[in-house]
Design a protein around this motif. Sequence first.
Motif, PDB file in Angstrom:
ATOM      1  N   THR A 104       2.749   1.960  -3.348  1.00 32.04           N
ATOM      2  CA  THR A 104       1.922   2.530  -4.407  1.00 32.04           C
ATOM      3  C   THR A 104       1.562   3.975  -4.077  1.00 32.04           C
ATOM      4  OG1 THR A 104       0.069   1.436  -3.325  1.00 32.04           O
ATOM      5  CG2 THR A 104       0.914   0.407  -5.311  1.00 32.04           C
ATOM      6  N   SER A 105       1.396   4.255  -2.790  1.00 38.26           N
ATOM      7  CA  SER A 105       1.044   5.627  -2.416  1.00 38.26           C
ATOM      8  C   SER A 105       2.198   6.578  -2.678  1.00 38.26           C
ATOM      9  CB  SER A 105       0.604   5.696  -0.961  1.00 38.26           C
ATOM     10  OG  SER A 105       1.683   5.346  -0.128  1.00 38.26           O
ATOM     11  N   VAL A 114       1.895   8.487  -5.839  1.00 37.04           N
ATOM     12  CA  VAL A 114       0.986   9.631  -5.747  1.00 37.04           C
ATOM     13  C   VAL A 114       1.682  10.804  -5.075  1.00 37.04           C
ATOM     14  CG1 VAL A 114      -1.331  10.354  -5.095  1.00 37.04           C
ATOM     15  CG2 VAL A 114      -0.856   7.954  -5.489  1.00 37.04           C
ATOM     16  N   THR A 139       0.834  -1.208   0.000  1.00 35.67           N
ATOM     17  CA  THR A 139       0.000   0.000   0.000  1.00 35.67           C
ATOM     18  C   THR A 139       0.856   1.241   0.000  1.00 35.67           C
ATOM     19  OG1 THR A 139      -1.430  -1.227   1.505  1.00 35.67           O
ATOM     20  CG2 THR A 139      -1.986   1.074   1.107  1.00 35.67           C
ATOM     21  N   GLY A 167      -0.356  11.116   3.573  1.00 32.78           N
ATOM     22  CA  GLY A 167       1.061  11.311   3.288  1.00 32.78           C
ATOM     23  C   GLY A 167       1.544  12.657   3.796  1.00 32.78           C
ATOM     24  N   VAL A 189      -1.296   4.655   7.389  1.00 30.21           N
ATOM     25  CA  VAL A 189      -2.397   3.900   6.790  1.00 30.21           C
ATOM     26  C   VAL A 189      -3.428   3.612   7.874  1.00 30.21           C
ATOM     27  CG1 VAL A 189      -3.019   1.832   5.514  1.00 30.21           C
ATOM     28  CG2 VAL A 189      -0.769   2.832   5.199  1.00 30.21           C
ATOM     29  N   VAL A 245       4.163   8.060   5.884  1.00 30.06           N
ATOM     30  CA  VAL A 245       2.881   7.538   5.418  1.00 30.06           C
ATOM     31  C   VAL A 245       2.147   6.893   6.590  1.00 30.06           C
ATOM     32  CG1 VAL A 245       1.755   6.007   3.772  1.00 30.06           C
ATOM     33  CG2 VAL A 245       3.910   7.054   3.163  1.00 30.06           C
ATOM     34  N   LEU A 282      -3.899  11.579   1.003  1.00 28.14           N
ATOM     35  CA  LEU A 282      -4.166  10.620  -0.076  1.00 28.14           C
ATOM     36  C   LEU A 282      -5.341   9.738   0.305  1.00 28.14           C
ATOM     37  CD1 LEU A 282      -0.531   9.356  -0.413  1.00 28.14           C
ATOM     38  CD2 LEU A 282      -1.556  11.160  -1.726  1.00 28.14           C
ATOM     39  N   TYR A 283      -6.116   9.419  -0.637  1.00 23.49           N
ATOM     40  CA  TYR A 283      -7.203   8.482  -0.356  1.00 23.49           C
ATOM     41  C   TYR A 283      -7.138   7.346  -1.380  1.00 23.49           C
ATOM     42  CZ  TYR A 283     -11.759   6.739   0.951  1.00 23.49           C
ATOM     43  OH  TYR A 283     -12.781   5.941   1.385  1.00 23.49           O
ATOM     44  N   LEU A 284      -6.860   6.144  -0.918  1.00 24.37           N
ATOM     45  CA  LEU A 284      -6.736   5.025  -1.851  1.00 24.37           C
ATOM     46  C   LEU A 284      -7.798   3.985  -1.581  1.00 24.37           C
ATOM     47  CD1 LEU A 284      -2.878   4.478  -1.878  1.00 24.37           C
ATOM     48  CD2 LEU A 284      -4.237   5.749  -3.497  1.00 24.37           C
ATOM     49  N   VAL A 306      -5.075   6.446   3.255  1.00 19.77           N
ATOM     50  CA  VAL A 306      -3.627   6.622   3.343  1.00 19.77           C
ATOM     51  C   VAL A 306      -3.314   8.110   3.379  1.00 19.77           C
ATOM     52  CG1 VAL A 306      -1.415   6.097   2.296  1.00 19.77           C
ATOM     53  CG2 VAL A 306      -3.309   4.530   1.985  1.00 19.77           C
TER      54      VAL A 306
END
Lengths: 150, 134
Positions: free
Chosen positions: B29-30, B33, B26, B66, B78, B76, B51-53, B64
């Motif tokens: 990948t963030s 972004v 997770t 950041g 989560v 980060v 961030l919103y995943l 998520v």
Amino acid sequence: MEDGRMRVKCNFSGDQKFLENGRCVSKLESMGFRVGQGLIERFTKDTPRFKDELDVMKFICKDFWTSVFKKQIDNLRTNHQGIYVLQDNKFRLLTHLSAGKQYLEHAPKFLAFTCGLVRGALSNLGVKSIVTAEVSVMPACKFQVMIQKM
Amino acid sequence: MNCDSMNYPLYIRSVPTQGELKFHYTVHTSLDVVEEKISGVGKALADQRELYLGLLYPTEDYKVYGYVTNSKVKFVIVVDSSNTSLRDNEIRSMFRKLHNSFTDVMCNPFYNPGDPIQSKAFDSIVSTMMVQAF
């Protein structure tokens, strides 16, 4: 730490003394580097993000220099192609030595740590550089920063 | 979890401790972004990003958050989406505490920048924060 270099502008009699002096000076520079990294982390904790390289250099000349030496850099020049010259007309670490030619050759020893300081600070801000310094008239000195493209 | 400028993880902590690999994924990948957000901005804004995943996991949703420092270190956090009690300013203060703690780690002369963080003080700050929040 192998990418930074300190050019020492001084004359010494005897190669042995010269080599040893060179080693000490680079050690000072690398100590300055580590301290610069830590300092910049603390100083930029609450500042907004930097726009570009010039913004970073201005920060070094004003805020950083003021926090460390209680004064700003007197003059910043650049060729806009990655070379910056920071001029301090009354460098704090040299003001205690008498102005004049007598101790001119010993001045670089006092500049090594500061060169490392600047290089370390820049490195943690994402700017790779080589920092050198020279003294022509005490207590003024110039720090030359050459930005390395990563 | 925080990563340095080369995006290597310096520190990762999760509650519960199983399923850590999932968090690694997770977070990585963030990071894309995050990079996108930093390079896109041309003006001096406060260095915090959110961030919103939600779509990444069909079974569970994660939020998520950041945060990037001026020294290019990324933090980060989560959070499980079912946890709705966490407000924005609480997340902000968590990042603030993390940043302060990280600055202390950086100033420790025995710490080599780029190494994994092994500071007990940092660990305890993170533990206290996670206990309070989750």
